[in-house]
Scaffold this motif. Structure first.
Motif, PDB file in Angstrom:
ATOM      1  N   ASP A 136     -72.236   9.162 -57.954  1.00 44.63           N
ATOM      2  CA  ASP A 136     -72.483   7.771 -58.310  1.00 44.63           C
ATOM      3  C   ASP A 136     -71.122   7.124 -58.585  1.00 44.63           C
ATOM      4  N   GLU A 137     -70.622   6.436 -57.583  1.00 42.27           N
ATOM      5  CA  GLU A 137     -69.274   5.870 -57.651  1.00 42.27           C
ATOM      6  C   GLU A 137     -69.138   4.857 -58.784  1.00 42.27           C
ATOM      7  N   LYS A 138     -70.130   4.015 -58.973  1.00 41.78           N
ATOM      8  CA  LYS A 138     -70.061   2.986 -60.018  1.00 41.78           C
ATOM      9  C   LYS A 138     -70.021   3.612 -61.415  1.00 41.78           C
ATOM     10  N   ALA A 139     -70.833   4.645 -61.641  1.00 38.37           N
ATOM     11  CA  ALA A 139     -70.842   5.310 -62.953  1.00 38.37           C
ATOM     12  C   ALA A 139     -69.499   5.983 -63.221  1.00 38.37           C
ATOM     13  N   LEU A 140     -68.933   6.602 -62.197  1.00 43.86           N
ATOM     14  CA  LEU A 140     -67.630   7.247 -62.345  1.00 43.86           C
ATOM     15  C   LEU A 140     -66.556   6.209 -62.650  1.00 43.86           C
ATOM     16  N   CYS A 141     -66.594   5.090 -61.955  1.00 46.99           N
ATOM     17  CA  CYS A 141     -65.612   4.027 -62.205  1.00 46.99           C
ATOM     18  C   CYS A 141     -65.772   3.441 -63.608  1.00 46.99           C
ATOM     19  N   ARG A 142     -67.009   3.235 -64.045  1.00 48.79           N
ATOM     20  CA  ARG A 142     -67.222   2.689 -65.396  1.00 48.79           C
ATOM     21  C   ARG A 142     -66.690   3.654 -66.456  1.00 48.79           C
ATOM     22  N   PHE A 143     -66.889   4.952 -66.254  1.00 45.62           N
ATOM     23  CA  PHE A 143     -66.341   5.951 -67.186  1.00 45.62           C
ATOM     24  C   PHE A 143     -64.819   5.864 -67.225  1.00 45.62           C
ATOM     25  N   MET A 144     -64.209   5.759 -66.045  1.00 51.13           N
ATOM     26  CA  MET A 144     -62.753   5.660 -65.997  1.00 51.13           C
ATOM     27  C   MET A 144     -62.260   4.366 -66.644  1.00 51.13           C
ATOM     28  N   GLY A 145     -63.042   3.291 -66.529  1.00 53.33           N
ATOM     29  CA  GLY A 145     -62.682   2.037 -67.191  1.00 53.33           C
ATOM     30  C   GLY A 145     -62.647   2.185 -68.699  1.00 53.33           C
ATOM     31  N   LYS A 146     -63.685   2.821 -69.239  1.00 53.65           N
ATOM     32  CA  LYS A 146     -63.718   3.061 -70.687  1.00 53.65           C
ATOM     33  C   LYS A 146     -62.544   3.926 -71.117  1.00 53.65           C
ATOM     34  N   LEU A 147     -62.230   4.923 -70.308  1.00 54.80           N
ATOM     35  CA  LEU A 147     -61.109   5.806 -70.614  1.00 54.80           C
ATOM     36  C   LEU A 147     -59.792   5.028 -70.630  1.00 54.80           C
ATOM     37  N   MET A 148     -59.609   4.107 -69.696  1.00 57.69           N
ATOM     38  CA  MET A 148     -58.383   3.300 -69.655  1.00 57.69           C
ATOM     39  C   MET A 148     -58.257   2.430 -70.904  1.00 57.69           C
ATOM     40  N   PHE A 149     -59.367   1.837 -71.356  1.00 57.85           N
ATOM     41  CA  PHE A 149     -59.327   1.019 -72.569  1.00 57.85           C
ATOM     42  C   PHE A 149     -58.981   1.880 -73.790  1.00 57.85           C
ATOM     43  N   ILE A 150     -59.543   3.068 -73.876  1.00 56.84           N
ATOM     44  CA  ILE A 150     -59.248   3.959 -74.999  1.00 56.84           C
ATOM     45  C   ILE A 150     -57.778   4.371 -74.986  1.00 56.84           C
ATOM     46  N   LEU A 151     -57.267   4.713 -73.800  1.00 55.59           N
ATOM     47  CA  LEU A 151     -55.858   5.093 -73.701  1.00 55.59           C
ATOM     48  C   LEU A 151     -54.935   3.925 -74.020  1.00 55.59           C
ATOM     49  N   ALA A 152     -55.331   2.710 -73.653  1.00 56.50           N
ATOM     50  CA  ALA A 152     -54.530   1.527 -74.007  1.00 56.50           C
ATOM     51  C   ALA A 152     -54.467   1.370 -75.524  1.00 56.50           C
ATOM     52  N   GLY A 153     -55.586   1.619 -76.199  1.00 54.25           N
ATOM     53  CA  GLY A 153     -55.601   1.546 -77.657  1.00 54.25           C
ATOM     54  C   GLY A 153     -54.704   2.603 -78.289  1.00 54.25           C
ATOM     55  N   CYS A 154     -54.761   3.804 -77.752  1.00 54.88           N
ATOM     56  CA  CYS A 154     -53.896   4.876 -78.267  1.00 54.88           C
ATOM     57  C   CYS A 154     -52.425   4.532 -78.059  1.00 54.88           C
ATOM     58  N   TYR A 155     -52.132   3.971 -76.897  1.00 59.89           N
ATOM     59  CA  TYR A 155     -50.740   3.633 -76.627  1.00 59.89           C
ATOM     60  C   TYR A 155     -50.282   2.461 -77.485  1.00 59.89           C
ATOM     61  N   ALA A 156     -51.219   1.588 -77.876  1.00 58.98           N
ATOM     62  CA  ALA A 156     -50.866   0.494 -78.790  1.00 58.98           C
ATOM     63  C   ALA A 156     -50.426   1.055 -80.137  1.00 58.98           C
ATOM     64  N   VAL A 157     -51.078   2.133 -80.579  1.00 58.32           N
ATOM     65  CA  VAL A 157     -50.661   2.793 -81.823  1.00 58.32           C
ATOM     66  C   VAL A 157     -49.225   3.283 -81.692  1.00 58.32           C
ATOM     67  N   ILE A 158     -48.908   3.880 -80.551  1.00 61.47           N
ATOM     68  CA  ILE A 158     -47.546   4.375 -80.321  1.00 61.47           C
ATOM     69  C   ILE A 158     -46.562   3.207 -80.297  1.00 61.47           C
ATOM     70  N   MET A 159     -46.952   2.102 -79.670  1.00 63.09           N
ATOM     71  CA  MET A 159     -46.066   0.945 -79.579  1.00 63.09           C
ATOM     72  C   MET A 159     -45.734   0.387 -80.966  1.00 63.09           C
ATOM     73  N   PHE A 160     -46.764   0.195 -81.788  1.00 63.51           N
ATOM     74  CA  PHE A 160     -46.508  -0.337 -83.125  1.00 63.51           C
ATOM     75  C   PHE A 160     -45.741   0.652 -83.991  1.00 63.51           C
ATOM     76  N   ALA A 161     -46.004   1.931 -83.816  1.00 63.78           N
ATOM     77  CA  ALA A 161     -45.265   2.944 -84.572  1.00 63.78           C
ATOM     78  C   ALA A 161     -43.794   2.956 -84.161  1.00 63.78           C
ATOM     79  N   THR A 162     -43.513   2.693 -82.898  1.00 68.99           N
ATOM     80  CA  THR A 162     -42.129   2.633 -82.426  1.00 68.99           C
ATOM     81  C   THR A 162     -41.406   1.448 -83.066  1.00 68.99           C
ATOM     82  N   VAL A 163     -42.077   0.318 -83.104  1.00 68.82           N
ATOM     83  CA  VAL A 163     -41.475  -0.884 -83.699  1.00 68.82           C
ATOM     84  C   VAL A 163     -41.235  -0.686 -85.190  1.00 68.82           C
ATOM     85  N   LEU A 164     -42.161  -0.007 -85.870  1.00 68.10           N
ATOM     86  CA  LEU A 164     -42.062   0.189 -87.313  1.00 68.10           C
ATOM     87  C   LEU A 164     -41.288   1.452 -87.708  1.00 68.10           C
TER      88      LEU A 164
END
Length: 110
Positions: free
Chosen positions: A48-76
């Motif tokens: 199911d290509e759409k389900a796989l893509c939606r899962f990967m989309g959620k994963l990208m948003f989660i990884l963006a949030g994790c990387y935001a933590v790293i970004m703010f920690a770098t600044v601080l």
């Protein structure tokens, strides 16, 4: 000056992850998913290509949030949060690989 450059580069990477998350959430961009894009046409029909893509989309948003933590920690200058963000990214990636490859979650139902 170095913090500003690091901030801009990290912000650009987060923006890339968010853009990928949007593309995947719409069920598009399957050609960017390693393994799926190299599968033959008969093998792709089993998933199911759409389900796989939606899962990967959620994963990208989660990884963006994790990387935001790293970004703010770098600044601080908070090294412990940088390492925490890195560990969190690694744990989430390992979890995602295990989740996606067990239980036939993305196989089409017959």
């Amino acid at each position: 000056m170095d913090k500003i450059i690091a901030f801009v580069i990290q912000l650009a990477f987060i923006a890339l992850l968010v853009i990928l998350g949007i593309v995947f959430s719409k069920g598009k961009g399957s050609f960017l998913i390693a393994g799926y894009n190299t599968a033959g046409p008969e093998e792709k029909k089993k998933y199911d290509e759409k389900a796989l893509c939606r899962f990967m989309g959620k994963l990208m948003f989660i990884l963006a949030g994790c990387y935001a933590v790293i970004m703010f920690a770098t600044v601080l200058d908070r090294t412990e949060f940088i390492w925490g963000g890195i560990v969190l990214i690694l744990v989430i990636c390992v979890w995602a690989v295990i989740y996606a490859n067990t239980g036939n979650r993305f196989r089409k139902r017959k």
